[in-house]
Design a protein around this motif. Structure first.
Motif, short mmCIF file in Angstrom:
data_model
loop_
_atom_site.label_atom_id
_atom_site.label_comp_id
_atom_site.label_asym_id
_atom_site.label_seq_id
_atom_site.Cartn_x
_atom_site.Cartn_y
_atom_site.Cartn_z
N LEU A 1 47.74 41.38 56.13
CA LEU A 1 47.40 40.01 55.73
C LEU A 1 46.26 40.05 54.73
CD1 LEU A 1 47.27 37.63 58.85
CD2 LEU A 1 49.23 38.40 57.53
N ARG A 2 46.13 38.94 54.00
CA ARG A 2 45.04 38.79 53.04
C ARG A 2 44.40 37.42 53.24
NH1 ARG A 2 43.70 40.29 47.39
NH2 ARG A 2 45.19 42.00 47.71
N GLN A 3 43.08 37.40 53.24
CA GLN A 3 42.33 36.16 53.27
C GLN A 3 41.58 36.04 51.95
OE1 GLN A 3 41.67 33.38 55.68
NE2 GLN A 3 40.97 32.76 53.65
N ALA A 4 42.01 35.09 51.09
CA ALA A 4 41.31 34.90 49.82
C ALA A 4 39.89 34.43 50.09
CB ALA A 4 42.07 33.88 48.97
N PHE A 5 38.97 34.84 49.24
CA PHE A 5 37.58 34.39 49.39
C PHE A 5 37.49 32.89 49.15
CE2 PHE A 5 33.55 33.14 47.53
CZ PHE A 5 32.73 33.42 48.61
N ARG A 6 36.75 32.21 50.02
CA ARG A 6 36.47 30.78 49.85
C ARG A 6 35.00 30.53 50.14
NH1 ARG A 6 40.19 27.09 53.27
NH2 ARG A 6 39.23 28.25 54.98
N ALA A 7 34.35 29.79 49.28
CA ALA A 7 32.91 29.54 49.44
C ALA A 7 32.61 28.92 50.80
CB ALA A 7 32.41 28.64 48.31
N GLN A 8 33.55 28.17 51.32
CA GLN A 8 33.30 27.51 52.61
C GLN A 8 33.29 28.48 53.80
OE1 GLN A 8 37.06 25.70 51.52
NE2 GLN A 8 37.40 25.28 53.68
N SER A 9 33.61 29.74 53.54
CA SER A 9 33.55 30.75 54.61
C SER A 9 32.22 31.48 54.66
CB SER A 9 34.67 31.78 54.41
OG SER A 9 35.93 31.18 54.56
N LEU A 10 31.31 31.13 53.75
CA LEU A 10 30.03 31.84 53.71
C LEU A 10 29.13 31.46 54.88
CD1 LEU A 10 29.29 31.73 49.89
CD2 LEU A 10 29.79 33.77 51.27
N ARG A 11 28.21 32.32 55.18
CA ARG A 11 27.18 32.06 56.19
C ARG A 11 25.85 32.60 55.64
NH1 ARG A 11 25.60 35.39 60.98
NH2 ARG A 11 23.77 35.29 59.69
N PRO A 12 24.72 32.30 56.31
CA PRO A 12 23.44 32.80 55.80
C PRO A 12 23.47 34.31 55.57
CG PRO A 12 23.03 31.16 57.50
CD PRO A 12 24.52 31.39 57.46
N GLY A 13 22.89 34.73 54.45
CA GLY A 13 22.92 36.13 54.08
C GLY A 13 23.97 36.39 53.01
N ALA A 14 24.60 35.31 52.50
CA ALA A 14 25.61 35.43 51.43
C ALA A 14 26.76 36.34 51.84
CB ALA A 14 24.97 35.90 50.13
N THR A 15 27.14 36.25 53.09
CA THR A 15 28.25 37.06 53.58
C THR A 15 29.26 36.13 54.25
OG1 THR A 15 28.82 39.03 54.85
CG2 THR A 15 27.16 37.57 55.82
N ILE A 16 30.43 36.66 54.55
CA ILE A 16 31.52 35.86 55.13
C ILE A 16 31.29 35.74 56.64
CG2 ILE A 16 34.01 35.80 55.53
CD1 ILE A 16 34.32 37.25 52.81
N SER A 17 31.51 34.54 57.17
CA SER A 17 31.21 34.30 58.58
C SER A 17 32.09 35.14 59.50
CB SER A 17 31.42 32.82 58.91
OG SER A 17 32.79 32.51 58.90
N GLY A 18 31.52 35.49 60.64
CA GLY A 18 32.28 36.19 61.66
C GLY A 18 33.49 35.40 62.10
N ALA A 19 33.37 34.09 62.14
CA ALA A 19 34.49 33.25 62.56
C ALA A 19 35.69 33.43 61.63
CB ALA A 19 34.06 31.78 62.60
N THR A 20 35.43 33.55 60.33
CA THR A 20 36.51 33.76 59.36
C THR A 20 37.18 35.11 59.60
OG1 THR A 20 35.28 32.44 57.74
CG2 THR A 20 37.01 33.91 56.89
N ILE A 21 36.36 36.11 59.88
CA ILE A 21 36.88 37.46 60.07
C ILE A 21 37.69 37.55 61.37
CG2 ILE A 21 36.19 39.87 60.40
CD1 ILE A 21 33.72 39.19 58.58
N MET A 22 37.18 36.93 62.42
CA MET A 22 37.91 36.93 63.69
C MET A 22 39.24 36.22 63.56
SD MET A 22 35.08 36.30 66.68
CE MET A 22 34.29 34.85 66.01
N ALA A 23 39.25 35.09 62.86
CA ALA A 23 40.49 34.33 62.70
C ALA A 23 41.52 35.18 61.96
CB ALA A 23 40.22 33.03 61.95
N LEU A 24 41.08 35.86 60.90
CA LEU A 24 42.00 36.71 60.14
C LEU A 24 42.61 37.79 61.04
CD1 LEU A 24 43.24 37.84 57.54
CD2 LEU A 24 41.05 38.98 57.08
N GLY A 25 41.77 38.42 61.85
CA GLY A 25 42.27 39.48 62.74
C GLY A 25 43.22 38.94 63.79
N ASP A 26 42.89 37.79 64.35
CA ASP A 26 43.76 37.18 65.37
C ASP A 26 45.12 36.83 64.78
OD1 ASP A 26 44.32 36.10 67.93
OD2 ASP A 26 43.81 34.09 67.23
#
Lengths: 150, 150, 150, 150
Positions: free
Chosen positions: A47-72
């Motif tokens: 699978l691929r998750q395109a980058f979206r600004a709304q997935s960012l979290r403090p530290g200019a990184t992608i939120s864990g929630a986004t990463i967990m959802a992709l894996g699930d």
């Protein structure tokens, strides 16, 4: 694992899976979500998750929630590709280790099923950045329960 | 656990936490997300996720991704309420068991920290429906890593 | 959780469980193992692991393997106390967070079942030292699969 | 993962690790335990657990506790082989999925480290029977914390 070395045909092909998911799970499988199936086979998927600004979290990184959802979703797609259209399969447990903070890039999920039983399916997912050669961003395992057949 | 029985004052109060999160983590802490802090104390918090149709998945239930995100944010908020404003704390691992499919209702997350160390914070979260008396929807534990102090 | 507040009678009482386990699972439930059932009820149990020098690991602390085994057995005993004698129930997944290194003392496991389904049972266990007032040593969740009934 | 394809020399070789463990962790690394290091390299190892009747559980299969211990020790050995002699490294979390009940045979643990950080090391372990061609018995991930350097 690494069943790609001896790929078996999926029960449902990529196009058919994408079409059905967009109809029956439109909340996630829509044009805006940035989620796409790159490839499926019996026992796994990419699978691929395109980058979206709304997935960012403090530290200019992608939120864990986004990463967990992709894996699930990767395990869900691999399950459907392997046992056929069972959209009511549900996650019973999920475990994730976050290994490195990703940058502002697309993420790829490589999923292999490590058990395909009658009641339970267990998948393993490595998540990495779509560009660059650094190590994995996260590693996840999850178990899906398949509804009893009538 | 159940530190509520002997509640200690948080390092940051609910209003202040909500205000700072809306400024520095607006991707999640915005009016549209339906996520809200009900209460914080030293060692825990109560979060609420308002029901949103876009969180549904096949089977007319709320997606696992929504539930995991709620649990992950609950530990984040409890951590900030306990050790103070450390927004760069990141999840290192998370484990969730899904126990029962929720209906189309708000979800509540009750979080207690079970370890508050200098490097790692571990939280436990029970997620349940905001209405009704059925058992919990999910149970989650996760570990956050606190950035080294300069 | 905390079903002790409204304790229901177990399907099998402590003495009967101890007797059956010593007959059918003697590899673990023997006089030398130091493992004992303190109490059972519908939905949970208390186990005790006596300190044994052979459980030590570098750092003069008790090995993680000893602590994991205690937690796993606690869910097994709580399951048997709740659904009756199903000795072929097997763990399908287990997650543990180690919170603090225990000293050379007995360990106690407090187990509550958070789901008792027809196919799956999920338990939560807090492990602590039998003496002293420090925080928990470990927190564990595990899922058992119940064999299909003929 | 699969770093074997490009094996790097370990910080401590198999013989040296075996010797040190037998001196400093004799509770587990002794002739009676049936545990042996087959191979180490930078980033991973192969361990073997000889079959012992005392590891059986109801159903004529090997206990989950035995399998978890093997997996936990595999990550410990891979860590020592990679970062050098840090015997006070301790497990902070461990997750295991049991996939298939093993028979009365030796078990092999194949471990790859998926993160080697300054504070945390994360390993992934596949456990399988030493004979036969069936799928894996269990899959485990665990995180070790490395003591701060003075």
């Amino acid at each position: 694992m690494h069943m790609e070395d001896m790929v078996k045909a999926p029960a449902l092909a990529t196009d058919e899976l994408t079409r059905r998911l967009s109809v029956e799970f439109p909340e996630v499988w829509n044009a805006d979500s940035g989620l796409a199936i790159d490839k499926v086979w019996w026992g796994g998927c990419h699978l691929r998750q395109a980058f979206r600004a709304q997935s960012l979290r403090p530290g200019a990184t992608i939120s864990g929630a986004t990463i967990m959802a992709l894996g699930d979703y990767a395990v869900y797609v691999a399950l459907l590709a392997s046992i056929g259209w069972e959209p009511l399969a549900v996650t019973t447990s999920l475990n994730i280790n976050f290994l490195r903070k990703p940058g502002r890039v697309d993420l790829l999920a490589d999923c292999d099923l490590i058990k395909v039983g009658r009641r339970l399916v267990v998948g393993e997912v490595t998540i990495r950045e779509a560009v660059g050669e650094d190590g994995p961003v996260a590693h996840l395992t999850s178990t899906y329960s398949i509804p009893p057949q009538p």
